[in-house]
Enzyme design. Structure first.
Site, mmCIF file in Angstrom:
data_model
loop_
_atom_site.group_PDB
_atom_site.id
_atom_site.type_symbol
_atom_site.label_atom_id
_atom_site.label_comp_id
_atom_site.label_asym_id
_atom_site.label_seq_id
_atom_site.Cartn_x
_atom_site.Cartn_y
_atom_site.Cartn_z
ATOM 1 N N THR A 110 -79.367 123.831 8.070
ATOM 2 C CA THR A 110 -78.676 123.446 9.364
ATOM 3 C C THR A 110 -79.156 124.048 10.257
ATOM 4 O OG1 THR A 110 -76.802 125.229 8.813
ATOM 5 C CG2 THR A 110 -76.431 122.990 7.930
ATOM 6 N N THR A 161 -71.251 132.222 4.837
ATOM 7 C CA THR A 161 -71.226 130.825 5.075
ATOM 8 C C THR A 161 -72.601 130.236 4.908
ATOM 9 O OG1 THR A 161 -70.243 131.254 7.349
ATOM 10 C CG2 THR A 161 -71.118 129.198 7.129
#
Lengths: 385, 385
Positions: free
Chosen positions: A148, A181
């Site tokens: 990402t 995460t």
């Protein structure tokens, strides 16, 4: 070769059109066996993404044939429709591989609260199955397709005796306690039964992924999966396997920290002399998450006063009189007062070691963190993620 | 007039030379009675500054004649020598006022870990005692002399019926749970006995100072003191007094938030429908301290996904299915999924209200916080404090 380094695995990464940029955004890892043992650990966030709920469920039977992962959308907080999307993705993979959907785990990462563009996802699955290969290029494509805000793919390959552990991970922000995460798929061609695999994974993540704390966030999507093919025909001892798996996880954790959002300092917070390991972890995390400590580190300022402040507010047994704080080898605080002028500690480099000795017991823990920079604020205020 | 608004109080603020800049840095507040009731609340940080240890001790007898405060140095983590400095400062005030040192509280703020320049401090006490006055100017000078990175003094005056509560506060960073790194002196001419004063102060700070959370830091020096002179001759009911004292504290808290380091958004995190007030506080603080939430707010991005992530990692009873998130009046998440497009919420202004309804019980709490901006990073990385 990394995720396809161990024998028995194929991978692919394709641009399915989930990301508007046209970058790689869908990855597939397939275990061709002979074994299909699997284990996983997941975010402890109560708000769990649809793919986490799905993958937790399918892992109850302790085997996986494949893992499909996408970036470009977390599929979190998307309600029953989002869960349906995850299910449909797993079904599509299963149909093409001629297995059951229950053999397919799903991972997603990206913005929370948006539905995935399912026609693109399903077409991407088609392309990924066609592109499956054992090459280093296919492993790199898979590792790249989960990125990402990562600036580079993270891969690892660790050798055992005649067997190995490979894998990839992604993660750049929202890196925090209890799985940072982050998505990671690990593979091994060791022959390890599912219960041993689960025990080894929990032992490995407890001292690696669980101790990476960049910003205190705990994502809705954190997932670490390990798949064992048994293709080497070798069954290592549990301790031996756990060591190699831990080395693979640690390698990925160091890469995650080095590439985290806006990082200019890679900081080890080493807590010693704690009454318990949990105390050591609590102190380490409180210091690692403290914005005043983190901004001082960004400014290359050995501000031990802020560290002492953070230690003092941690949930742990603390005695200011036995506490000492050492930064990059120079003890600045000990015996309740200044031990050396702060200028004696040199923070000009990228690597920083903060040793906090509580002087109470004999437990210790290390938390891996970063500074808090302008670039972190820029990246997280200017872009939704 | 503020800290000298209530009858029976004099104040002074002088430049003692503790700060290299030559700015005002030493304040004195004196209670001329007839009563000298006092109460205080202090930081819960285990690493307590010398003036905190001193003031906690002298408050055991529930009365104070004076409070002396300095900026330019926290006198924290300074060992027995630092405690001796605090004691000497109180002795000096006591000698000049012809009382005992036990009647003098001391507060310090500034960099942790440095000894104070005692000749300057003691000369400053001399000048302050000579400058004591009941005027608005002397109150303003006292409020100004405690400033560190504050850009303006914070003062309040709230009227009861024939009596009032006045005061000042300082604090700009390290603002956090359990007294927001902050010094505050409150005065009243109501006739309130020490135990009632203590009860009122605890009730007032619990919903004001204790709920200001800018950056999760909990200072080594936080102190809130209230002094009652009884000079009005009026004894209000405890509830009535508590209400006015709470209003004074809330006024100061709003001023502290508005002037906190790098603030561009003043954010109320309102948590409703919690199983307990503690749950509501835990959720509010977790959201208020989350850097991904805070940077999104700086970017005027109504990123409810990050809020949902933070709620999900809070220590509280949470059900994603009953959770709703409303930003500036627009409900963006409810029933487990998106309720409106995020663009419907307008975050362009300075004031932001985030309402998190857990949908479980009937308890609530509001946490007062800010965004995380480039200026916060700049201020806390470029300067030691």
């Amino acid at each position: 070769m990394t995720v396809t380094g161990p024998k028995g695995f194929r991978a692919a990464g394709v641009a399915a059109g989930i990301k508007a940029s046209g970058a790689l955004d869908l990855a597939l890892v397939v275990n061709d066996g002979p074994d299909q043992a699997a284990a996983g650990v997941f975010t402890r966030n109560v708000v769990k993404a649809a793919p986490v709920l799905w993958s937790q469920e399918v892992l109850r039977h302790k085997r996986l044939r494949a893992v499909v992962l996408n970036s470009g959308g977390a599929n979190a907080a998307t309600g029953p429709g989002g869960f349906q999307d995850t299910h449909a993705t797993a079904e599509k993979v299963a149909e093409l591989l001629e297995v059951g959907a229950i053999d397919v785990a799903v991972c997603s990462t990206g913005l929370i609260g948006e539905r995935l563009p399912m026609p693109a996802v399903l077409a991407g699955v088609d392309a990924a199955v066609k592109g499956l290969d054992t090459t280093a290029e296919s492993a790199l494509a898979a590792a790249s397709a989960v990125m990402t805000t990562d600036t580079k793919p993270k891969q690892t390959l660790q050798s055992g005796g005649g067997w190995s552990v490979g894998g990839f991970a992604k993660g750049a922000g929202m890196l925090a306690p209890n799985l940072a995460t982050m998505l990671s798929v690990l593979t091994t061609d060791a022959a390890v039964d599912p219960d041993a695999l689960d025990a080894a994974l929990r032992a490995a993540t407890r001292v690696t992924f669980d101790r990476l704390d960049v910003d205190g966030g705990t994502s809705t999507n954190d997932t670490v999966l390990v798949l064992a093919s048994g293709a080497s025909g070798i069954t290592p001892g549990l301790d031996e396997f756990t060591d190699v798996l831990t080395a693979a996880c640690m390698d990925l954790v160091q890469q995650l920290r080095a590439d985290s959002e806006g990082v200019t300092k890679e900081v080890d917070v080493v807590v010693r002399g704690a009454a318990s390991e949990q105390d050591a972890i609590n102190v380490g995390r409180t210091v690692a998450e403290d914005n005043l400590v983190k901004t001082a580190l960004f400014g290359s300022d050995p501000n031990w006063g802020r560290i002492a402040m953070a230690v003092g507010r941690a949930q742990a047994e603390i005695d200011p009189g036995t506490l000492s704080i050492t930064i990059n080898g120079v003890t600045l605080f000990a015996g309740g007062t200044t031990a050396a002028d702060r200028s004696a500690a040199d923070l000009s480099g990228r690597a920083v070691e903060i040793v906090i000795d509580l002087g109470i017991g004999s437990s210790e823990a290390t938390i891996f963190t970063t500074d808090l920079s302008h670039a972190y604020v820029e990246e997280n205020s200017a872009y939704s993620s």
